[in-house]
Design a protein around this motif. Structure first.
Motif, PDB file in Angstrom:
ATOM      1  N   ARG A 197      66.744  49.457  53.893  1.00 34.73           N
ATOM      2  CA  ARG A 197      66.629  49.683  55.421  1.00 34.73           C
ATOM      3  C   ARG A 197      67.073  51.170  55.835  1.00 34.73           C
ATOM      4  O   ARG A 197      67.127  51.412  57.055  1.00 34.73           O
ATOM      5  CB  ARG A 197      67.435  48.675  56.077  1.00 34.73           C
ATOM      6  CG  ARG A 197      66.828  47.487  56.009  1.00 34.73           C
ATOM      7  CD  ARG A 197      67.468  46.418  57.012  1.00 34.73           C
ATOM      8  NE  ARG A 197      68.791  46.338  56.804  1.00 34.73           N
ATOM      9  CZ  ARG A 197      69.380  45.189  56.149  1.00 34.73           C
ATOM     10  NH1 ARG A 197      68.824  44.294  55.513  1.00 34.73           N
ATOM     11  NH2 ARG A 197      70.641  45.044  55.856  1.00 34.73           N
ATOM     12  N   GLY A 198      67.922  52.054  54.961  1.00 37.59           N
ATOM     13  CA  GLY A 198      68.362  53.212  55.188  1.00 37.59           C
ATOM     14  C   GLY A 198      69.739  53.303  55.816  1.00 37.59           C
ATOM     15  O   GLY A 198      69.988  54.081  56.553  1.00 37.59           O
ATOM     16  N   GLU A 199      70.205  52.094  55.771  1.00 34.99           N
ATOM     17  CA  GLU A 199      71.505  52.034  56.326  1.00 34.99           C
ATOM     18  C   GLU A 199      72.827  52.508  55.802  1.00 34.99           C
ATOM     19  O   GLU A 199      73.152  52.410  54.713  1.00 34.99           O
ATOM     20  CB  GLU A 199      72.080  50.417  56.557  1.00 34.99           C
ATOM     21  CG  GLU A 199      71.140  49.599  57.423  1.00 34.99           C
ATOM     22  CD  GLU A 199      71.489  48.013  57.501  1.00 34.99           C
ATOM     23  OE1 GLU A 199      72.421  47.629  57.012  1.00 34.99           O
ATOM     24  OE2 GLU A 199      70.827  47.280  58.295  1.00 34.99           O
ATOM     25  N   SER A 200      73.314  53.387  56.490  1.00 33.91           N
ATOM     26  CA  SER A 200      74.549  54.256  56.145  1.00 33.91           C
ATOM     27  C   SER A 200      75.767  53.414  56.113  1.00 33.91           C
ATOM     28  O   SER A 200      76.233  52.939  57.141  1.00 33.91           O
ATOM     29  CB  SER A 200      74.711  55.423  56.853  1.00 33.91           C
ATOM     30  OG  SER A 200      75.553  56.404  56.600  1.00 33.91           O
ATOM     31  N   GLY A 201      76.625  53.866  55.271  1.00 32.25           N
ATOM     32  CA  GLY A 201      78.017  53.227  55.272  1.00 32.25           C
ATOM     33  C   GLY A 201      79.266  54.364  55.522  1.00 32.25           C
ATOM     34  O   GLY A 201      80.136  54.358  55.496  1.00 32.25           O
ATOM     35  N   ILE A 202      78.635  55.569  56.086  1.00 24.53           N
ATOM     36  CA  ILE A 202      79.475  56.989  56.131  1.00 24.53           C
ATOM     37  C   ILE A 202      80.018  56.712  57.727  1.00 24.53           C
ATOM     38  O   ILE A 202      79.046  56.404  58.420  1.00 24.53           O
ATOM     39  CB  ILE A 202      78.769  57.942  55.872  1.00 24.53           C
ATOM     40  CG1 ILE A 202      78.473  58.093  54.312  1.00 24.53           C
ATOM     41  CG2 ILE A 202      79.489  59.249  56.357  1.00 24.53           C
ATOM     42  CD1 ILE A 202      77.444  59.286  53.906  1.00 24.53           C
ATOM     43  N   GLY A 203      81.047  57.056  57.658  1.00 17.16           N
ATOM     44  CA  GLY A 203      81.609  57.039  59.368  1.00 17.16           C
ATOM     45  C   GLY A 203      83.100  57.744  59.375  1.00 17.16           C
ATOM     46  O   GLY A 203      83.611  58.130  58.050  1.00 17.16           O
ATOM     47  N   PRO A 204      83.422  57.623  60.275  1.00 15.00           N
ATOM     48  CA  PRO A 204      85.033  58.267  60.545  1.00 15.00           C
ATOM     49  C   PRO A 204      86.090  57.509  59.455  1.00 15.00           C
ATOM     50  O   PRO A 204      85.972  56.348  59.266  1.00 15.00           O
ATOM     51  CB  PRO A 204      85.422  58.061  61.987  1.00 15.00           C
ATOM     52  CG  PRO A 204      84.114  58.009  62.638  1.00 15.00           C
ATOM     53  CD  PRO A 204      83.159  57.126  61.568  1.00 15.00           C
ATOM     54  N   LEU A 205      87.006  58.342  58.942  1.00 11.71           N
ATOM     55  CA  LEU A 205      87.925  57.816  58.208  1.00 11.71           C
ATOM     56  C   LEU A 205      88.902  56.871  59.072  1.00 11.71           C
ATOM     57  O   LEU A 205      89.398  57.425  59.952  1.00 11.71           O
ATOM     58  CB  LEU A 205      88.763  58.910  57.300  1.00 11.71           C
ATOM     59  CG  LEU A 205      89.694  58.399  56.456  1.00 11.71           C
ATOM     60  CD1 LEU A 205      89.607  57.343  55.336  1.00 11.71           C
ATOM     61  CD2 LEU A 205      90.533  59.564  55.530  1.00 11.71           C
ATOM     62  N   VAL A 253      83.717  59.764  55.709  1.00  8.79           N
ATOM     63  CA  VAL A 253      83.785  58.967  54.386  1.00  8.79           C
ATOM     64  C   VAL A 253      83.122  57.676  54.502  1.00  8.79           C
ATOM     65  O   VAL A 253      82.650  57.197  55.176  1.00  8.79           O
ATOM     66  CB  VAL A 253      85.499  58.640  54.292  1.00  8.79           C
ATOM     67  CG1 VAL A 253      85.765  57.200  55.136  1.00  8.79           C
ATOM     68  CG2 VAL A 253      85.767  58.014  52.962  1.00  8.79           C
ATOM     69  N   GLY A 254      82.671  57.395  53.049  1.00  9.01           N
ATOM     70  CA  GLY A 254      82.131  56.167  52.978  1.00  9.01           C
ATOM     71  C   GLY A 254      83.246  55.019  52.634  1.00  9.01           C
ATOM     72  O   GLY A 254      83.867  54.932  51.695  1.00  9.01           O
ATOM     73  N   GLN A 255      83.722  54.459  53.637  1.00  9.02           N
ATOM     74  CA  GLN A 255      84.645  53.357  53.649  1.00  9.02           C
ATOM     75  C   GLN A 255      84.187  51.848  53.431  1.00  9.02           C
ATOM     76  O   GLN A 255      83.280  51.584  54.139  1.00  9.02           O
ATOM     77  CB  GLN A 255      85.375  53.598  54.723  1.00  9.02           C
ATOM     78  CG  GLN A 255      86.925  52.676  54.804  1.00  9.02           C
ATOM     79  CD  GLN A 255      87.631  53.105  55.969  1.00  9.02           C
ATOM     80  OE1 GLN A 255      88.132  54.618  55.804  1.00  9.02           O
ATOM     81  NE2 GLN A 255      88.291  52.219  56.678  1.00  9.02           N
ATOM     82  N   ILE A 256      84.619  50.955  52.689  1.00 15.15           N
ATOM     83  CA  ILE A 256      84.404  49.737  52.720  1.00 15.15           C
ATOM     84  C   ILE A 256      85.122  48.782  53.760  1.00 15.15           C
ATOM     85  O   ILE A 256      86.403  48.762  53.345  1.00 15.15           O
ATOM     86  CB  ILE A 256      84.628  49.041  51.256  1.00 15.15           C
ATOM     87  CG1 ILE A 256      83.673  49.923  50.154  1.00 15.15           C
ATOM     88  CG2 ILE A 256      84.347  47.538  51.333  1.00 15.15           C
ATOM     89  CD1 ILE A 256      83.658  49.240  48.787  1.00 15.15           C
ATOM     90  N   ASP A 257      84.864  48.305  54.698  1.00 11.10           N
ATOM     91  CA  ASP A 257      85.653  47.724  55.762  1.00 11.10           C
ATOM     92  C   ASP A 257      85.310  46.236  55.459  1.00 11.10           C
ATOM     93  O   ASP A 257      86.222  45.479  56.302  1.00 11.10           O
ATOM     94  CB  ASP A 257      84.843  48.202  57.238  1.00 11.10           C
ATOM     95  CG  ASP A 257      85.412  49.562  57.409  1.00 11.10           C
ATOM     96  OD1 ASP A 257      86.475  50.088  57.062  1.00 11.10           O
ATOM     97  OD2 ASP A 257      84.209  50.210  58.264  1.00 11.10           O
TER      98      ASP A 257
END
Length: 404
Positions: free
Chosen positions: A28-36, A49-53
């Motif tokens: 789907r092109g969903e990004s996991g990149i966002g603010p740290l 950062v690519g952060q696992i939440d």
């Protein structure tokens, strides 16, 4: 010669936990990149950062184990559980000495280490956890996975940054060829704490952009660096005949592997990525025309991207093979990145679709590559090539194809 196939996949990535959730989000092109968000990055030049939440350790590990482990190990243990379940392996499938483990790590347990060092500085040595003796160590994932699943066969760990994940999977194949029927292999990383963040930024390759959708742009004009991430993948690698005899799912075969090391430019060294590709093709017994897609390393910097594009073009011809960089959705995961790319390649073969490179409208035409962007691209699966490069001049290439 003995054939090694992948029968189980466990993925922990910023855009999805578990192989099917991850794969659906990637298509789907969903990004996991966002603010740290793990600490305040306002005093640092980079903030994305690519952060696992959504990973909750208590949902996957015992209360006894959590205080002993860094998040990178917790992710590895959960991914190993998922991979074994995906492969339909039970504790009595193989004897304990018939199962091995080979993982890769570059950073080690940075968050655990920083916490305990802070305790040492502020409170004294009696407040440092006894588990500091191993929880920070880059080899700890192999040990903890071995203990958790009773893997008493050959084991090892590889340290070659991004390339290490392919090196570990290649070691799994070698181990199977020597007679061990099953090896858990791959890599995970997590170093999203001040200590780890400073170490990443110091390399000078991290983008300082602030737009999550357009900062990590491999092969794009004006690309100025990558976005770091956390996570990775653990895969079950099995001897093909044994896997077929037990009716295991078979994602594909590890058909070829090549590795080289760049000599330092000051010594006249030339980039060795193209040579790693040809070694992998020769190992697989394939011509370049058999490769239907390249999962590129995609460093996201002008010099590194040009070197990779030239290597691809030198082997396959300009724009002759589709190229994709799905890590543009979740960042560069260190030693965990290449195993995730291998998972993507195997799933692309299974589902006959190439995942896109997000955040890039089109590759810089000077690179001469056919970059898959915007949306997934259908294909008639041939073999897939995965590339990885590590800081220090490490190059690795792996050829994957349908299980026969």
């Amino acid at each position: 010669m003995t054939t090694a196939v992948v029968t189980g996949i466990g993925v922990a990535a910023p855009n999805g936990l578990g192989v099917e959730r991850f794969w659906a989000a990637t298509l789907r092109g969903e990004s996991g990149i966002g603010p740290l968000r793990r600490f305040d990055p306002s005093g640092y030049p980079a903030c994305l950062v690519g952060q696992i939440d959504d990973f909750v350790p208590e949902e996957h590990l015992s209360g006894r184990l959590i205080p002993q482990t860094d998040l990178m190990t917790q992710l590895a243990l959960a991914a190993s559980d998922w991979a074994l379940a995906d492969a339909e392996l039970t504790p009595d499938t193989y004897d304990t000495d018939e199962m091995g483990v080979a993982t890769a790590a570059a950073a080690g347990g940075f968050e655990f280490g920083q916490r305990e060092l802070e305790a040492l500085w502020t409170k004294g040595p009696e407040h440092v956890s006894v588990y500091m003796s191993f929880a920070w160590f880059y080899a700890v994932n192999s040990g903890q996975i071995s203990i958790r699943h009773g893997l008493r066969g050959p084991s090892g760990v590889f340290v070659a940054e991004q390339a290490g994940g392919l090196d570990a999977l290649a070691q799994a194949r070698r181990t199977i060829r020597r007679g061990t029927p099953m090896v858990l292999s791959g890599g995970t990383e997590s170093a999203l704490n001040p200590y780890g963040w400073v170490a990443r930024i110091a390399g000078g390759q991290v983008s300082t952009g602030e737009d999550p959708a357009g900062t990590y742009r491999p092969f794009a004009a004006g690309a100025d660096g990558h976005v770091p991430g956390e996570g990775g993948a653990i895969l079950v690698v099995e001897e093909d005949r044994r896997a077929r005899d037990r009716g295991a799912p078979r994602y594909g075969e590890i058909a070829g592997y090549g590795t080289t090391l760049d000599a330092a430019p000051k010594h006249g060294g030339q980039p060795g990525l193209a040579r790693a590709i040809t070694i992998a093709l020769d190992d697989a017994g394939l011509d370049a025309s058999a490769i239907g897609v390249v999962f590129a390393d995609g460093a996201g910097g002008a010099t590194a991207d040009r070197i990779e594009a030239e290597a691809i073009a030198s082997v396959f011809g300009a724009a002759k093979v589709p190229v994709t960089v799905p890590k543009s959705m979740f960042g560069r995961l260190g030693s965990g990145g290449a195993p995730v790319d291998v998972a993507c390649a195997l799933l692309a073969i299974r589902d006959e679709v190439i995942p896109p490179t997000v955040g890039v409208r089109a590759a810089d035409p000077d690179y001469g590559i056919d970059l898959v962007t915007a949306r997934p691209r259908p294909w008639r699966p041939g073999a897939a090539l995965v590339l990885a490069r590590g800081v220090g001049g490490f190059n690795a290439a792996m050829v994957l194809r349908r299980a026969r």
